[in-house]
Design an enzyme around this catalytic site. Structure first.
Site, PDB file in Angstrom:
ATOM      1  N   GLU A 162       0.091   5.732  12.503  1.00 48.76           N
ATOM      2  CA  GLU A 162      -1.291   5.295  12.714  1.00 48.76           C
ATOM      3  C   GLU A 162      -1.396   3.795  12.975  1.00 48.76           C
ATOM      4  OE1 GLU A 162      -5.203   5.368   9.902  1.00 48.76           O
ATOM      5  OE2 GLU A 162      -3.958   7.175   9.915  1.00 48.76           O
ATOM      6  N   ASP A 163      -0.589   3.002  12.287  1.00 47.09           N
ATOM      7  CA  ASP A 163      -0.779   1.548  12.301  1.00 47.09           C
ATOM      8  C   ASP A 163       0.354   0.723  12.907  1.00 47.09           C
ATOM      9  OD1 ASP A 163      -3.231   1.925  11.078  1.00 47.09           O
ATOM     10  OD2 ASP A 163      -2.463   1.608   9.060  1.00 47.09           O
ATOM     11  N   HIS A 173       0.823  -1.214   0.000  1.00 45.82           N
ATOM     12  CA  HIS A 173       0.000   0.000   0.000  1.00 45.82           C
ATOM     13  C   HIS A 173       0.862   1.272   0.000  1.00 45.82           C
ATOM     14  CE1 HIS A 173      -3.051   2.944   0.828  1.00 45.82           C
ATOM     15  NE2 HIS A 173      -2.501   3.210   2.005  1.00 45.82           N
ATOM     16  N   ASP A 223      -3.410   8.256  -1.739  1.00 43.02           N
ATOM     17  CA  ASP A 223      -3.872   7.228  -0.802  1.00 43.02           C
ATOM     18  C   ASP A 223      -5.290   6.784  -1.154  1.00 43.02           C
ATOM     19  OD1 ASP A 223      -3.876   5.586   1.587  1.00 43.02           O
ATOM     20  OD2 ASP A 223      -4.950   7.192   2.621  1.00 43.02           O
ATOM     21  N   HIS A 280       3.224   7.174   5.478  1.00 42.24           N
ATOM     22  CA  HIS A 280       1.966   7.797   5.905  1.00 42.24           C
ATOM     23  C   HIS A 280       1.148   6.987   6.902  1.00 42.24           C
ATOM     24  CE1 HIS A 280       0.006   5.459   2.652  1.00 42.24           C
ATOM     25  NE2 HIS A 280      -1.111   5.657   3.339  1.00 42.24           N
ATOM     26  N   ASP A 281       1.301   5.680   6.948  1.00 49.50           N
ATOM     27  CA  ASP A 281       0.529   4.861   7.895  1.00 49.50           C
ATOM     28  C   ASP A 281       1.356   4.334   9.062  1.00 49.50           C
ATOM     29  OD1 ASP A 281      -2.019   5.069   6.803  1.00 49.50           O
ATOM     30  OD2 ASP A 281      -1.742   3.361   5.461  1.00 49.50           O
TER      31      ASP A 281
END
Length: 180
Positions: free
Chosen positions: A65-66, A35, A122, A61-62
């Site tokens: 967050e993840d 991704h 995204d 970017h994630d």
């Protein structure tokens, strides 16, 4: 090797290590790293973006967050600008899911140009992925709801990159979704 190439590879390596045990929700259980790599590829290959910080932020970017990544870690390794872009596109996981989605729509308009680019790529990646095959357990109705929500986010960042916006509009049109 140029410093930009080195910087992109460093961000890709960092993201790969952070996402190493994660999978996408598709039936194949695609490695999650596909991704952020895909988001960065959309920016560089389809939109012609060459800004190192934007491409690094796309790869990262994630991560906050993840994964267990912190904003301080991003800044230490990749600088203040990358940290700032990543922070702008990171959802607050302490909020309920619907509130996080509402916040994305509300905050999209006020994001920096660089963060808007990452948001566009995204969403484009995710919508293409949903078109290819829905996540395990998702109904057609839930997929449609995601498209509608994504169109609301995109409506808030219009005027950022016409190439990406046109590609998104084509996907929305296929699903009879009007987007601002």
């Amino acid at each position: 090797m140029g410093s930009d190439v080195r910087g992109i590879l460093e961000a890709a390596d960092f993201a790969a290590k952070k996402h190493k045990n994660q999978r996408r929700k598709d039936p194949e259980g695609t490695p999650y790293i596909n991704h952020p790599l895909g988001v960065a590829r959309i920016l560089s290959h389809e939109a012609g973006i060459t800004d190192l910080a934007v491409l690094q932020a796309a790869l990262l970017h994630d991560t906050v967050e993840d994964t267990d990544t912190t904003f301080a870690e991003i800044e230490e390794q990749f600088g203040r600008k990358v940290r700032s872009i990543v922070a702008e596109v990171t959802d607050d996981k302490s909020l309920p899911k619907q509130e996080r989605k509402d916040q994305q729509v509300l905050h999209a308009r006020n994001c920096s140009y660089e963060a808007k680019l990452v948001k566009l790529a995204d969403k484009l990646y995710n919508l293409r992925d949903l078109k290819r095959c829905g996540p395990t357990g998702w109904t057609e109705e839930r997929i449609q709801e995601y498209f509608v929500w994504a169109s609301r986010v995109i409506a808030e960042v219009r005027g950022t990159n016409q190439l990406l916006e046109n590609k998104l509009d084509a996907l929305f049109k296929e699903r009879d979704i009007l987007s601002g």
